[in-house]
Design a protein around this motif. Structure first.
Motif, PDB file in Angstrom:
ATOM      1  N   SER B  58       0.839  -1.195   0.000  1.00  0.00           N
ATOM      2  CA  SER B  58       0.000   0.000   0.000  1.00  0.00           C
ATOM      3  C   SER B  58       0.881   1.254   0.000  1.00  0.00           C
ATOM      4  O   SER B  58       0.563   2.249  -0.655  1.00  0.00           O
ATOM      5  CB  SER B  58      -0.959  -0.011   1.183  1.00  0.00           C
ATOM      6  OG  SER B  58      -0.283   0.293   2.374  1.00  0.00           O
ATOM      7  N   MET B  61       1.980   2.049  -3.361  1.00  0.00           N
ATOM      8  CA  MET B  61       0.962   2.720  -4.173  1.00  0.00           C
ATOM      9  C   MET B  61       0.961   4.228  -3.917  1.00  0.00           C
ATOM     10  O   MET B  61       0.758   5.020  -4.838  1.00  0.00           O
ATOM     11  CB  MET B  61      -0.427   2.143  -3.871  1.00  0.00           C
ATOM     12  CG  MET B  61      -0.626   0.716  -4.312  1.00  0.00           C
ATOM     13  SD  MET B  61      -0.302   0.410  -6.050  1.00  0.00           S
ATOM     14  CE  MET B  61      -1.489   1.497  -6.816  1.00  0.00           C
ATOM     15  N   ILE B  62       1.191   4.602  -2.666  1.00  0.00           N
ATOM     16  CA  ILE B  62       1.275   6.040  -2.375  1.00  0.00           C
ATOM     17  C   ILE B  62       2.406   6.654  -3.195  1.00  0.00           C
ATOM     18  O   ILE B  62       2.255   7.687  -3.848  1.00  0.00           O
ATOM     19  CB  ILE B  62       1.523   6.273  -0.871  1.00  0.00           C
ATOM     20  CG1 ILE B  62       0.294   5.864  -0.086  1.00  0.00           C
ATOM     21  CG2 ILE B  62       1.904   7.723  -0.604  1.00  0.00           C
ATOM     22  CD1 ILE B  62       0.356   6.203   1.382  1.00  0.00           C
ATOM     23  N   ALA B  65       1.672   7.009  -6.827  1.00  0.00           N
ATOM     24  CA  ALA B  65       0.879   8.203  -7.127  1.00  0.00           C
ATOM     25  C   ALA B  65       1.778   9.440  -7.145  1.00  0.00           C
ATOM     26  O   ALA B  65       1.639  10.313  -8.015  1.00  0.00           O
ATOM     27  CB  ALA B  65      -0.243   8.364  -6.098  1.00  0.00           C
TER      28      ALA B  65
END
Ligand code: HEM
Ligand SMILES: [Cu+2]
Lengths: 699, 223
Positions: B58, B61-62, B65
């Motif tokens: 996760s 994923m940050i 972005a």
């Protein structure tokens, strides 16, 4: 580096000031009195019955996945009610504000809400319904059911589970607080840029929106980690992947989305936060910012998010339909792969939310085709459910009614989604209420599935069923209300009515808008019967008592333990032999719930730490919204300290000795007096066809 | 009680992904074991590290972005200094060496853990901590220099994303150092309990992940 703010700011209370409290608005004062009264009734009730200690010990500090699930659902229900009030307010404003002759009240030119207030209501409605109502309810259901379905004692990380609950609650609480202190975002649930930037939204509304979502989405991400780890690591022996119940599979697919998509939202909101607090230029309209960057990033999360919501609903349908069709689910393998494919494909379609933003024909064509491809696995699912029901002995208990209703909604929502997936059509109806009607068909599908799930699993969790007659009445009111609201909405969309209107300039649309308002009235009636159903069922709970297998034709593992489920779930972990283990055992006549031998059980201890973390996060959110720096710094430091202190606590588990387990099972402490011999209580036959009686014990 | 257990593996071949209407995969026999009496405990350490891998995903994923934002905004200078004017690959290369040596030190910590050497583990952590702190010192120097020249993030889209991406990585490093400090105290007080071991393993994952991210930052932002 801090931005220059409009309006006053003091170090002690930041941007807070008395004039931020809208005591002069009768609507809000009414809501305030209602909330205070509700809280007072609750607190008074707890005090009167002397239950504070019970509340603290059994609920607020619990790490039990079932109780956490119930609290998730309660939070979601409160927010569902709040979101519904918002919806009623939106509809009422629109019905009052048609045509130049329409009267204005309470400072509005037309209707009763000035645009700035109206905008907050629809923004709150969307954000609440998707993120603080439906999401917590679904997470709660997964919390309760998934460990039971895989034969686990609890989630992989019970403590983290409680943290997730309280973070979600903090998000919801911040949204509620924004009603009474300051205001909420007026920029839509999607946070349209650059409207959310400081120059255009100088107040605290957008900040409330940011921090409420940010904090609760941390909770959702942690929850996703927990559920995936639970499914991967905590399955009972014999529960191989090909035997995993479909609801658990969809929980897996959903949480893969949750785990990967929510961080993107977190990053996006973080960048927006930097813009608003430090004056950076990520999404600003000048100085090198890029507005489309926000739109893309938001929908890169946003579209997976809608499938995050719909997949558990699909899982629920896959549990209810076989039970009431009295046969196994058709096409298990296809169902599983369809869920995973939907989860994966949900990442490839986000641009269909802004075909009209000028990406060019090639890009639009790609996203159009990708969007339509998602329809294939969805269609496969619909056919599987249909074939499960085909030539089945169907029983229409309340859960089944909701499930079948959901299928119709899925059809309507799916087909209109397909229309929107065609850019040529989308250019006509984008930003019209046709889009609103499309996704409400989808979201209502989820709501129907939730209602079905609650009536289906209620006896498992509480040991008694909800009243069927009233439940069916609620269902039919929902059906008629939904038709009344959303058929006119589709029509109005075709007639060119755009979304988010606080004033409607075409008097000829009035009849359809009145129809929608009547539909809202019917939802109110449904709400009345819903409350009555719960009241009647709780009052007469002895009459509605249900055994372990509440619906007699259930199939999966959760029905193989007592109702209500004891805190340790299964006295001894079951060994799984078949895809629908409980159905298999019933066919084999192995329905005894009594194991040969009991064993010590390891359980996690209750702890107040998650609640404390929640309280500190609330202070943090509040401090950040109002830019009270000392409060923010203090609470974040406190959070870190609490986390570190907790990490030194190695005494977090305890053991229930085997003899104690046996004693509890014998007394039926968890079983609330129902038979645990696997035979069914005598009172359930009443005119029902049922599957062939369990064979007598032969062992 | 003393029932022989049927081998689950035997059933699997038959039931694996079989579809259709059959519920009954096998008929039960006298030897069917319905309840698990083997008293198996779920392996706590592997459950914890698995969860931590998921968390790292996760986190990745940050950062994905953020890198997307970088790709979009990298040339949006808005009249402010450009990348070529403020970025010093040589300086960043020395930072890279620090990150790598800190990870190396932590790797040695892990082999000390395997030998159960408390002193080895603590020394290893202290060394990786110090090198990590040196990295942060260099980063601090770099950014305080920029700010003192008035090159602040609010001057352009590029500067915003430059600060954000490097400092988000830096924040992770700060967090890692804090974690290391806590672990040293924990090892001294509790020794190598399950809890301490899984945390050390997770910290290893975390620390190496920071190095991976730094490599991305270095190649994308500084080169
Ligand atoms: C076959 C499946 C689906 C297709 C093809 C589809 C297609 C679309 C398209 C093309 C739009 C953009 C319309 C526009 O803004 O002009 C849209 C909007 C939307 N859809 Fe769907 N959709 C599908 C399923 C779902 C599901 C399952 C949900 C929710 C659970 C959902 C919720 C939404 C929402 C919330 C919006 C509007 C968001 C907003 O602008 O506020 N859709 N859909
Ligand atoms: Cu979409």
């Amino acid at each position: 580096m801090l931005v220059h703010l409009q309006g006053p700011w003091t170090p002690l209370i930041g941007r807070l000031a008395l004039n931020q409290i809208p005591y002069d608005n009768p609507v809000i004062v009414g809501a305030f009195i209602f909330s205070v009264a509700a809280a007072a009734v609750f607190a008074g009730g707890v005090t009167y019955t002397g239950r504070w200690e019970y509340l603290w010990r059994n609920w607020l500090t619990t790490v039990d996945h079932k109780k956490i699930g119930i609290m998730y659902i309660l939070v979601g229900m409160v927010m569902l009610f709040r979101g519904f009030i918002d919806a009623a307010m939106i509809r009422t404003q629109q019905v009052m504000a048609v045509g130049p002759q329409s009267a204005g009240h309470l400072g509005a030119l037309h209707g009763y809400m000035p645009p700035y207030h109206f905008d907050q209501v629809y923004s709150a409605h969307g954000a609440i319904m998707l993120l603080f109502a439906v999401t917590p309810i679904l997470v709660g259901l997964m919390n309760i059911i998934v460990p039971l379905q895989i034969g686990a004692r609890d989630m992989a990380y019970p403590y983290l589970n409680a943290v997730g609950l309280w973070l979600t609650t903090v998000g919801a609480a911040l949204v509620m607080l924004s009603l009474f202190v300051g205001d909420f975002s007026h920029a839509g649930w999607v946070g349209l840029t650059p409207l959310t930037e400081l120059p255009y939204s100088p107040g605290v509304g957008v900040d409330y929106w940011i921090w409420a979502i940010q904090i609760s989405s941390v909770g959702t991400t942690l929850g996703a980690i927990n559920l995936i780890a639970t499914i991967v690591k905590m399955r009972a022996p014999g529960m191989i992947w090909s035997r995993l119940p479909v609801f658990t599979w969809t929980a897996m697919a959903t949480n893969i989305i949750g785990l990967t998509a929510f961080p993107v939202l977190a990053a996006t909101l973080f960048l927006l936060t930097l813009d608003r607090y430090l004056g950076t230029h990520f999404f600003t309209a000048g100085m090198g910012g890029n507005i489309m960057l926000y739109t893309d990033l938001f929908w890169v999360w946003g579209h997976p998010e809608v499938y995050f919501l719909v997949l558990p609903a699909f899982g629920i349908l896959s549990e209810i339909i076989p039970t009431f069709s009295e046969k196994p689910l058709f096409g298990y393998t296809a169902m599983v792969f369809a869920s995973l494919i939907i989860a994966g494909a949900s990442w490839m379609v986000w641009l269909h939310h802004f075909f009209t933003m000028g990406a060019g024909p090639l890009v639009n064509a790609y996203f159009s085709i990708a969007t339509m491809l998602v329809g294939i696995p969805t269609g496969v699912k619909v056919f599987n459910w249909a074939f499960t029901m085909y030539r089945a002995r169907m029983r229409f208990d309340t859960p089944m009614l909701w499930a079948v209703g959901a299928l119709f909604l899925l059809l309507i929502g799916g087909l209109t989604g397909m229309m929107l997936a065609v850019p040529a059509i989308d250019f006509q109806v984008h930003n019209s209420v046709f889009v609103i009607a499309h996704f409400h068909s989808m979201v209502l599908l989820i709501a129907f599935a939730i209602m079905g799930a609650i009536s289906y699993w209620f006896p498992k969790v509480f040991g008694f069923k909800l009243d069927e007659r009233l439940g069916k009445r609620v269902f039919w009111y929902w059906v008629v209300a939904s038709i009344m609201v959303f058929v006119p909405m589709y029509t109005l969309g075709f007639m060119g009515m755009t979304r988010r209107l606080d004033y409607i300039s075409h008097p000829s649309w009035l009849p359809l808008i009145v129809l929608e308002e009547i539909g809202i009235g019917l939802y109110w009636v449904a709400l009345y019967y819903q409350v009555k159903q719960i009241y009647v069922s709780v009052r007469d709970r002895r009459k509605y008592r249900a055994g372990p297998d509440a619906w007699w034709t259930t199939r999966s593992l959760e029905w193989m333990t007592h109702s209500p489920v004891p805190f340790y779930n299964f006295a001894v972990t079951p060994v799984v032999h078949a895809r629908d283990e409980w159905a298999w055992r019933k066919e084999q006549g192995l329905t005894s719930l009594r194991p040969d031998r009991y064993q010590d059980i390891h359980m996690p201890k209750n702890t107040p730490v998650p609640l404390i973390l929640g309280a500190l996060s609330f202070a943090l959110g509040f401090g950040l919204v109002w830019r009270i720096w000392w409060l923010s710094a203090l609470s974040i430091t406190a959070i870190v300290i609490v986390l570190i202190v907790r990490s030194f606590d190695s005494n977090t588990d305890y053991v229930i000795p085997a003899a104690e387990v046996e004693r509890m099972e014998r007394q039926g402490s968890g079983a609330s007096g129902t038979t645990d011999t696997g035979r069914y209580p005598a009172d359930h036959t009443a005119g029902k066809r049922r599957f062939r009686a369990a064979r007598p014990q032969n062992r | 009680m003393g029932l022989p257990k049927i081998k689950i593996a035997d059933l699997d071949a038959e039931t694996l992904w079989n579809d259709g209407h059959r519920t009954i995969d096998v008929a039960a026999s006298d030897t069917t074991v319905l309840w698990d009496s083997s008293h198996h405990e779920h392996d706590a350490i592997s459950t914890r590290t698995f969860g931590f891998w998921l968390y790292m995903l996760s986190d990745a994923m940050i950062l994905a972005a953020l890198f997307t934002a970088y790709a979009v905004l990298r040339h949006n200078y808005a009249g402010a200094p450009t990348a070529a004017q403020i970025v010093h690959p040589g300086y960043a290369f020395r930072e890279t060496l620090l990150v790598f040596s800190s990870v190396l030190a932590f790797g040695l910590t892990m082999s000390a853990l395997k030998q159960g050497s408390r002193a080895g583990v603590i020394n290893g952590i202290v060394v990786s901590f110090l090198i990590g702190a040196a990295f942060l010192g260099m980063e601090f120097h770099e950014f305080s220099g920029l700010i003192s020249q008035g090159i602040t993030p609010e001057r352009s889209g590029f500067l915003s994303v430059y600060y954000a991406i490097v400092l988000v990585h830096g924040l992770h490093m700060v967090f890692g150092l804090l974690w290391m400090a806590v672990m040293v105290v924990q090892i001294m007080r509790q020794g190598f309990t399950d809890n301490v071991v899984y945390r050390l393993l997770n910290l290893k994952i975390f620390w190496q992940f920071q190095a991976v991210i730094w490599v991305c930052v270095f190649t994308v932002v500084y080169l």
